[in-house]
Design an enzyme around this catalytic site. Sequence first.
Site, mmCIF file in Angstrom:
data_model
loop_
_atom_site.group_PDB
_atom_site.id
_atom_site.type_symbol
_atom_site.label_atom_id
_atom_site.label_comp_id
_atom_site.label_asym_id
_atom_site.label_seq_id
_atom_site.Cartn_x
_atom_site.Cartn_y
_atom_site.Cartn_z
ATOM 1 N N ASP A 8 1.001 -1.123 0.485
ATOM 2 C CA ASP A 8 0.073 -0.219 -0.035
ATOM 3 C C ASP A 8 0.726 1.559 -0.192
ATOM 4 O O ASP A 8 1.379 1.407 1.097
ATOM 5 C CB ASP A 8 -0.768 -0.286 0.914
ATOM 6 C CG ASP A 8 -2.269 1.241 1.577
ATOM 7 O OD1 ASP A 8 -1.438 2.402 0.652
ATOM 8 O OD2 ASP A 8 -2.412 1.495 2.686
ATOM 9 N N LYS A 69 2.564 11.297 -3.005
ATOM 10 C CA LYS A 69 2.115 10.587 -3.963
ATOM 11 C C LYS A 69 0.300 11.275 -4.516
ATOM 12 O O LYS A 69 -0.037 11.699 -5.260
ATOM 13 C CB LYS A 69 1.300 9.708 -3.022
ATOM 14 C CG LYS A 69 0.285 8.321 -3.848
ATOM 15 C CD LYS A 69 -0.386 7.538 -2.822
ATOM 16 C CE LYS A 69 -1.535 7.272 -3.022
ATOM 17 N NZ LYS A 69 -2.220 5.639 -2.545
ATOM 18 N N GLU A 147 -7.416 0.452 -4.334
ATOM 19 C CA GLU A 147 -7.319 0.549 -2.496
ATOM 20 C C GLU A 147 -8.660 -0.808 -2.004
ATOM 21 O O GLU A 147 -7.867 -1.341 -1.100
ATOM 22 C CB GLU A 147 -7.045 1.304 -1.994
ATOM 23 C CG GLU A 147 -5.392 1.931 -2.107
ATOM 24 C CD GLU A 147 -4.951 3.877 -1.989
ATOM 25 O OE1 GLU A 147 -5.723 4.047 -1.851
ATOM 26 O OE2 GLU A 147 -4.323 3.892 -2.936
ATOM 27 N N ASP A 169 -12.478 5.133 2.003
ATOM 28 C CA ASP A 169 -11.859 6.042 2.341
ATOM 29 C C ASP A 169 -10.873 6.647 1.667
ATOM 30 O O ASP A 169 -11.086 7.094 1.004
ATOM 31 C CB ASP A 169 -10.570 4.588 0.880
ATOM 32 C CG ASP A 169 -9.404 4.673 1.275
ATOM 33 O OD1 ASP A 169 -8.900 4.609 2.318
ATOM 34 O OD2 ASP A 169 -8.556 3.936 1.049
#
Length: 696
Positions: A8, A69, A147, A169
């Site tokens: 992850d 990211k 994810e 999420d």
Amino acid sequence: MSYSLGIDLGTTNSVACVWRRGGLETIPMDGRATMPSAISIRPDGSVLVGQAAKKRAELAPQESVTSSKRYMGDDRTLWQIGERTYTPVDVGAIVLKELKDKAEIYLGQTVTEAVITVPAYFNNNQKRDTKLAGERAGLKVLQLLPEPTAAAISYGLDQGKDQTILVYDLGGGTFDVSVLSVKGNRFQAIAVDGDFHLGGDDFDLLLVEYLLKSLKKQTSFNLENILDIFWGRDKSPGQGTPSEILVAKQRLKEAAEKAKIELSESQRTIVTIPEILGSYIDEEITIDTYNRLILPLVDRTIIKTKSVLQAAKITEEDIDRVILVGGSSRNRLVREKIAETIKEPYISARVDEVVAQGAAIVAGSLSSPEEDITPIEFVNVTPFNLGLRASTEKDLDIFQVLIPKNSRVPTEVTQEFTTLRTNQKSVDISVFQGEEKTCSRNTFIGGFRLDGIPAAPAGQPKIAVQFRMDNSDLLLVTASCSNLRTQQILDVNLVSREEELRTSQVEADIIFLIDTSGSMSDELKGVKKSCLKFADKVISSGVDCQLGLVDFDLPFLGNKYNWEIFQPMNPKNFPRAIAKLEIGRLGGCGCHIGAMNTIPVIEGFIGAFPQNNRLKIGILISDEVGNEADAINRSIHLLKSAQVSLYVVGVAKSCHEKIAKETGGKFWNIHASRGKVDFASLLDTIAVEITNLALR
Ligand code: AMP
């Protein structure tokens, strides 16, 4: 036997897991389950990663990168540290390499393969760059796994019953929400949505803003500027900003994050920063104050959640489980709002690890060094509409969708297109993704030109364009013409976006030449408004431009033109120049480009372009025309020698058309619908033409 990792790669923290001896193991990172996705470069060039980098970022923020990211897929973001420049791909690769190294030590063997998770809402460029980062870290990327699917796999495998799952999420930088159906070992995404620019970091920023306003005594720093830096409106990360501000930024951010985490448990918290920006902070924040600050952001996630239910054609009652993923889902208001509007959510005790666990289960099932893992079957859906620019005579910017949002992947669609002009030799295949009807408002993914189309009347050649998406949602575009044996392929896996954008960005100086004589009075209002929209559009399409303006007019008495030149300027300042345009401000009657007395206007207009290698584009808007052959030829000669292309909204079948054609520009007819000329769409078309130059 070698193991494959489930990784992850998070905005704030990263986690690596492995399926071993019939169970999941999280690779320890300096004694913890998670590792900060941070790097820091020491003056001697050595690179710190993870916890050590996060700590050093506090002291040397200008030599460190965190939350990279957020910039994945955006090659305009670069960090200059010491001698080297780091791209988001470089930073991702360094973080992944560290995870791989730590895993190798833990497992006592080399690791070469991984499944890496990405937000379901990541676009093609972001996914491609994540894969590239994995490869640069020495990992074969078996799969890019959304994810939410990973979370559902990790959760669903425990449960062993068929169900419909909503995965909410909320991480540090992104928000994803997905509906999945789970039947045995088959995980099928039904609908996904999200917001790439919403996460816990934004909660921190709201607290930072609140704390800055609570500085206990006057500071000589300009708080507006500091807020700009915080909100990323200052486009020079790590550069050009005084280090005192950068250190203050880091301290405030840390204090804000700490306060936020405390407020997930407590009713109030106290933030104390003894020295900051020549002042200090000593502030109590209650849960009510905090909730008031973040409510609009939490509400945005709830709206997205409801819209994903609609897209999945289900209601709250059809959901068996709401699973919370991501560090920010520990926030109390988030949990309360979900319970209120959807259903009481489930949150794992190891919420930080569930995504990597799901990836490890898939990695194990794909490479399967052990027999004890049942193959996982999963079906993804595309998070965006994918299509291309399909131009017609009237509208050059139509977004033709080939793969609609929420289509199951892998998928393959072929559609037939044709030419717009007789004997057209080539077509540009420009691929976009997004929700908007026009391409320029969507995200450009890549493009290529299909050359060598045999001569034929417009509309006759058959051009087949195929979009193919693999299981990682990476897109392959192929175009071929029926009478053409060759085919051109755009493999967005292979094209580096970094290089692609650098070569395709248009750099231009664009100067409007606007007739403000009396006959234009009806149009002028529309022209002014449309010029401003034009500026927005060109810039948002990624053209690096300066805009100028020449206002010209012939006084009632005399034969000499008056004009005022506003030299090319930053588009932000352009509205001020446009505001000055008024009918008769400089004179009052006809403006005849193509007449001898306008040659000085043309000369002045050309002289306004700066001397550089950028494209020089003029846009003439006038309803009057001169008809003197010498003047026309002279104008064309002047423009061509200065390499200025003239785009004209002017009089049909006149020298306007000729000048536009000869100088490589284009022509549109101002009289086409006299009285109600739609300048907005004409200038829109010109904006698209200019943007398109990037793709040639
Ligand atoms: P992730 O991207 O999933 O690693 O999530 C990181 C985000 O979760 C960061 O913005 C953290 O500040 C936030 N976070 C971590 N723990 C908590 C907590 N207990 N309460 C609220 N936010 C948290």
